[in-house]
Design an enzyme around this catalytic site. Structure first.
Site, PDB file in Angstrom:
ATOM      1  N   ARG A 111     -11.435  -4.018   0.472  1.00  0.00           N
ATOM      2  CA  ARG A 111     -10.781  -2.891   1.148  1.00  0.00           C
ATOM      3  C   ARG A 111     -11.658  -2.273   2.243  1.00  0.00           C
ATOM      4  NH1 ARG A 111      -6.200  -1.540  -2.166  1.00  0.00           N
ATOM      5  NH2 ARG A 111      -5.543  -0.273  -0.431  1.00  0.00           N
ATOM      6  N   ARG A 126      -9.182   3.164   5.384  1.00  0.00           N
ATOM      7  CA  ARG A 126      -9.411   4.584   5.660  1.00  0.00           C
ATOM      8  C   ARG A 126     -10.853   5.047   5.627  1.00  0.00           C
ATOM      9  NH1 ARG A 126      -4.903   6.211   1.515  1.00  0.00           N
ATOM     10  NH2 ARG A 126      -5.919   4.382   0.650  1.00  0.00           N
ATOM     11  N   TYR A 136       4.216  -4.922  -9.760  1.00  0.00           N
ATOM     12  CA  TYR A 136       4.899  -4.083  -8.764  1.00  0.00           C
ATOM     13  C   TYR A 136       6.398  -4.361  -8.722  1.00  0.00           C
ATOM     14  CZ  TYR A 136       0.440  -2.367  -7.189  1.00  0.00           C
ATOM     15  OH  TYR A 136      -0.778  -1.748  -7.144  1.00  0.00           O
ATOM     16  N   ARG A 152      -4.063   4.473  12.780  1.00  0.00           N
ATOM     17  CA  ARG A 152      -3.019   4.756  11.799  1.00  0.00           C
ATOM     18  C   ARG A 152      -2.259   6.035  12.160  1.00  0.00           C
ATOM     19  NH1 ARG A 152      -0.071   5.664   8.506  1.00  0.00           N
ATOM     20  NH2 ARG A 152      -0.041   5.257   6.257  1.00  0.00           N
ATOM     21  N   ASP A 186      -1.320  -6.777   3.138  1.00  0.00           N
ATOM     22  CA  ASP A 186      -1.243  -6.217   1.793  1.00  0.00           C
ATOM     23  C   ASP A 186      -0.697  -7.270   0.849  1.00  0.00           C
ATOM     24  OD1 ASP A 186      -1.600  -3.293   0.614  1.00  0.00           O
ATOM     25  OD2 ASP A 186      -0.066  -4.357  -0.536  1.00  0.00           O
TER      26      ASP A 186
HETATM   27  O1  CP3 Z   1      -9.491  -5.411   1.976  1.00  0.00           O
HETATM   28  C1  CP3 Z   1      -9.122  -5.107   3.128  1.00  0.00           C
HETATM   29  O2  CP3 Z   1      -9.824  -4.393   3.862  1.00  0.00           O
HETATM   30  C2  CP3 Z   1      -7.848  -5.708   3.670  1.00  0.00           C
HETATM   31  C3  CP3 Z   1      -6.681  -4.942   3.477  1.00  0.00           C
HETATM   32  C4  CP3 Z   1      -6.023  -4.760   2.120  1.00  0.00           C
HETATM   33  C5  CP3 Z   1      -5.083  -3.732   1.922  1.00  0.00           C
HETATM   34  N1  CP3 Z   1      -4.536  -3.886   0.686  1.00  0.00           N
HETATM   35  C6  CP3 Z   1      -4.729  -2.707   2.915  1.00  0.00           C
HETATM   36  C7  CP3 Z   1      -4.113  -1.454   2.464  1.00  0.00           C
HETATM   37  C8  CP3 Z   1      -6.093  -5.505   0.931  1.00  0.00           C
HETATM   38  C9  CP3 Z   1      -6.965  -6.695   0.574  1.00  0.00           C
HETATM   39  C10 CP3 Z   1      -5.129  -4.944   0.033  1.00  0.00           C
HETATM   40  C11 CP3 Z   1      -4.860  -5.500  -1.297  1.00  0.00           C
HETATM   41  C12 CP3 Z   1      -4.095  -4.699  -2.264  1.00  0.00           C
HETATM   42  N2  CP3 Z   1      -2.995  -3.932  -2.031  1.00  0.00           N
HETATM   43  C13 CP3 Z   1      -4.326  -4.711  -3.658  1.00  0.00           C
HETATM   44  C14 CP3 Z   1      -5.386  -5.530  -4.357  1.00  0.00           C
HETATM   45  C15 CP3 Z   1      -6.731  -4.926  -4.222  1.00  0.00           C
HETATM   46  C16 CP3 Z   1      -6.986  -3.752  -5.128  1.00  0.00           C
HETATM   47  O3  CP3 Z   1      -7.332  -2.695  -4.578  1.00  0.00           O
HETATM   48  O4  CP3 Z   1      -6.865  -3.884  -6.338  1.00  0.00           O
HETATM   49  C17 CP3 Z   1      -3.371  -3.867  -4.255  1.00  0.00           C
HETATM   50  C18 CP3 Z   1      -3.258  -3.545  -5.731  1.00  0.00           C
HETATM   51  C19 CP3 Z   1      -2.524  -3.382  -3.212  1.00  0.00           C
HETATM   52  C20 CP3 Z   1      -1.319  -2.518  -3.339  1.00  0.00           C
HETATM   53  C21 CP3 Z   1      -1.446  -1.276  -2.542  1.00  0.00           C
HETATM   54  N3  CP3 Z   1      -1.380  -1.211  -1.160  1.00  0.00           N
HETATM   55  C22 CP3 Z   1      -1.631   0.032  -3.022  1.00  0.00           C
HETATM   56  C23 CP3 Z   1      -1.763   0.409  -4.488  1.00  0.00           C
HETATM   57  C24 CP3 Z   1      -1.678   0.883  -1.909  1.00  0.00           C
HETATM   58  C25 CP3 Z   1      -1.737   2.385  -1.895  1.00  0.00           C
HETATM   59  C26 CP3 Z   1      -3.026   2.887  -2.341  1.00  0.00           C
HETATM   60  C27 CP3 Z   1      -3.992   2.967  -1.206  1.00  0.00           C
HETATM   61  O5  CP3 Z   1      -5.031   2.294  -1.246  1.00  0.00           O
HETATM   62  O6  CP3 Z   1      -3.683   3.724  -0.284  1.00  0.00           O
HETATM   63  C28 CP3 Z   1      -1.550   0.071  -0.750  1.00  0.00           C
HETATM   64  C29 CP3 Z   1      -1.598   0.505   0.650  1.00  0.00           C
HETATM   65  C30 CP3 Z   1      -2.726  -0.001   1.486  1.00  0.00           C
HETATM   66  N4  CP3 Z   1      -3.076  -1.307   1.584  1.00  0.00           N
HETATM   67  C31 CP3 Z   1      -3.561   0.756   2.357  1.00  0.00           C
HETATM   68  C32 CP3 Z   1      -4.423  -0.152   2.978  1.00  0.00           C
HETATM   69  C33 CP3 Z   1      -5.457   0.144   4.019  1.00  0.00           C
HETATM   70  C34 CP3 Z   1      -3.458   2.254   2.618  1.00  0.00           C
HETATM   71  C35 CP3 Z   1      -2.426   2.477   3.663  1.00  0.00           C
HETATM   72  C36 CP3 Z   1      -2.732   3.608   4.600  1.00  0.00           C
HETATM   73  O7  CP3 Z   1      -2.368   4.729   4.273  1.00  0.00           O
HETATM   74  O8  CP3 Z   1      -3.295   3.365   5.676  1.00  0.00           O
END
Ligand code: CP3
Length: 344
Positions: free
Chosen positions: A26, A30, A154, A39, A76
Site C-alpha cells: 500500500r 494516502r 467481499y 485524489r 484494487d
Molecule cells: O499497494 C499499493 O500501493 C497499490 C494499491 C492498492 C490499493 N488496494 C489501493 C487502494 C493495493 C495493492 C490494494 C489491495 C487491497 N484492496 C487489499 C489487499 C491488501 C490489504 O490491505 O490487505 C484489500 C483488502 C483491498 C480492499 C480495499 N480497497 C479496502 C478495504 C479499501 C478501503 C480502505 C482503505 O484503505 O481506504 C480500499 C480502497 C483503496 N485501495 C484505497 C487505496 C489507495 C483508498 C482509496 C482512497 O480513498 O484514495
C-alpha cells in the site's frame, strides 16, 4: 527493456544479493501528499483506478518520493469482482461496498469468469503498459490480485467486516456453492494475472488479507487449494503469496509453487524460517505501527528485523502501511534497509 534495479527479482528467484530489496504494501496511496493532491481533484477512487495515465502517475510517486526498490501497480483487488459482474463503490471514510451480494446459486451461475472476466479490465493492462514505459526500467513493477477466499469475502459480505461472519456462514451453510464461487474467482484471477504479465508486470503478489478469519481446516479446504492452482498456472514471473493471519499454514506454503512467502508482523522471523524451510524467500514483516515511533527506534527495529531474517528476505511491513503513518517514519524504514549491506 532491461531493469536497472532488479534486486527484487533476483532476490525472489533466490539469488544471492548485497542487501534485501525494500518496498511497502500500500505504498501508493494516502501516505503521500502527492497522492492526496491528485485524489482531491477527482470524482473518486474509481476514476483514479480506471484512468491509466493517473494510475501510472500514482504508481510511480513512491518510487520518486520514497526511493523503494519496486513499484506496485495502482489498482484494487476489487476490480475482479467487478469484472465478474458485481459492481462496487468506495465510500469515503467507510470503505468498499457491494450493493448486490452473492446469496444464491442463480447468482453464482450468472457471474462472468475466466478470460471473459479478465478481458474486461483493459484499463488495468493499459495502466501497466504505460507505467512500464514511464518507469523506463528504473525498478520492477509488481502486479497483484486478491486471493479467491479474500475476494469471496467481499462478494458475499458486501463490504469490510471485523468477523466476516456472513462470508463464513456461507462456507458452513453452502459449501458446495462456495466451492463453485471460488472456482469461478480462481479462473478469473488466473486469466487476469496472465494478462497483467503479458502487459509487462515483472512479478506478482497474491493478497489473502482475510486468511486469518478461517479455521486451519477451513483454510486447507477453501483457500489453499485455489492459491495453489493459481501458482501452478501462472508461470514466467516470480510469485509472492501473502496470507495475513494464516500462521498455521506456514508448512503448507513451503509446498505451494510460489517463490516468496509474505509474513505478517505476528511471526518471529527465525521460527518462520524453520517452519517454511530453506527453499522460499520470505517477505515482511515489520509491524506497520512501528513507523509511528521515533526515527532511532525505527532504525533499531529495522536492523533487528534484517538480522533475524539473515538473507533470502524482501524487507516490507507485516501488512499495508496505514494512511496516517508519518512520511518520516516510512522514509526511515526504507533508508535503514538500503544502508544495510548484508553479511552473508
Ligand atoms: O499497494 C499499493 O500501493 C497499490 C494499491 C492498492 C490499493 N488496494 C489501493 C487502494 C493495493 C495493492 C490494494 C489491495 C487491497 N484492496 C487489499 C489487499 C491488501 C490489504 O490491505 O490487505 C484489500 C483488502 C483491498 C480492499 C480495499 N480497497 C479496502 C478495504 C479499501 C478501503 C480502505 C482503505 O484503505 O481506504 C480500499 C480502497 C483503496 N485501495 C484505497 C487505496 C489507495 C483508498 C482509496 C482512497 O480513498 O484514495
Amino acid at each position: 527493456m532491461s531493469l536497472q534495479n532488479d534486486l527484487l527479482i533476483r532476490t525472489a528467484r533466490g539469488e544471492e544479493v548485497q542487501r534485501p530489496p525494500v518496498w511497502l504494501m500500500r505504498q501508493a496511496g494516502r501516505i503521500l501528499p502527492q497522492y492526496r493532491a491528485i485524489r482531491a481533484r477527482l470524482s473518486g477512487f474509481k476514476e483514479l483506478v480506471s484512468t491509466p495515465s493517473l494510475a501510472a502517475e500514482v504508481t510511480i510517486q513512491p518510487v520518486d518520493e520514497l526511493d523503494v526498490d519496486a513499484a506496485i501497480i495502482f489498482s484494487d483487488i476489487l476490480v475482479i469482482p467487478e469484472a465478474m459482474g458485481l459492481d462496487y463503490e468506495l465510500i469515503e471514510k467507510v470503505g468498499p461496498r457491494f450493493p448486490e451480494t452473492i446469496r444464491s446459486a442463480a447468482q453464482v451461475e450468472e457471474l462472468i469468469e475466466g478470460n471473459d472476466a479478465a478481458e474486461r479490465l483493459t484499463y488495468v493492462y493499459d495502466a501497466v503498459r504505460l507505467t512500464k514505459k514511464e518507469l523506463a526500467g528504473r525498478v520492477p513493477l509488481i502486479g497483484f490480485s486478491g486471493a479467491p477466499w479474500t475476494l469471496l469475502c467481499y462478494m458475499v459480505e458486501g463490504g469490510g467486516s471485523k468477523t466476516f461472519s456472513k462470508a463464513k456462514r456461507f462456507l458452513y451453510q453452502e459449501p458446495v456453492l462456495a466451492h463453485q464461487l471460488l472456482e469461478k474467482i480462481t479462473t478469473s484471477v488466473i486469466a487476469y494475472l496472465k494478462l497483467k504479465i503479458q502487459a509487462g508486470v515483472d512479478i506478482v503478489q497474491i493478497f489473502d488479507s482475510w486468511a486469518g478469519v478461517l479455521t486451519p481446516v477451513q483454510y486447507q479446504t477453501f483457500a489453499l487449494p485455489y492459491i495453489r492452482r493459481i501458482c501452478e498456472e501462472v508461470q514466467s514471473v516470480p510469485k509472492i503469496v501473502f496470507a495475513k493471519g494464516a500462521w498455521h499454514a506456514l508448512e503448507e506454503f513451503a509446498d505451494v509453487p510460489c517463490d516468496v512467502v509474505g509474513l505478517d508482523w505476528t511471526h518471529d522471523p527465525t521460527e518462520a524460517r524453520e517452519r517454511v524451510g530453506p527453499d522460499k524467500v520470505l517477505q515482511g514483516n515489520l509491524d506497520p505501527c512501528q513507523l509511528y515511533a521515533n526515527v532511532e527506534d525505527i532504525e533499531r527495529a529495522v536492523q533487528e528485523m534484517l538480522t533475524s531474517f539473515a538473507g533470502r528476505h524482501i524487507a516490507n511491513l507485516g501488512h499495508g502501511v496505514y494512511p496516517d503513518t508519518p512520511l518520516e517514519g516510512v522514509k526511515a524504514f526504507v533508508r535503514t534497509v538500503k544502508e544495510m549491506e548484508l553479511i552473508l
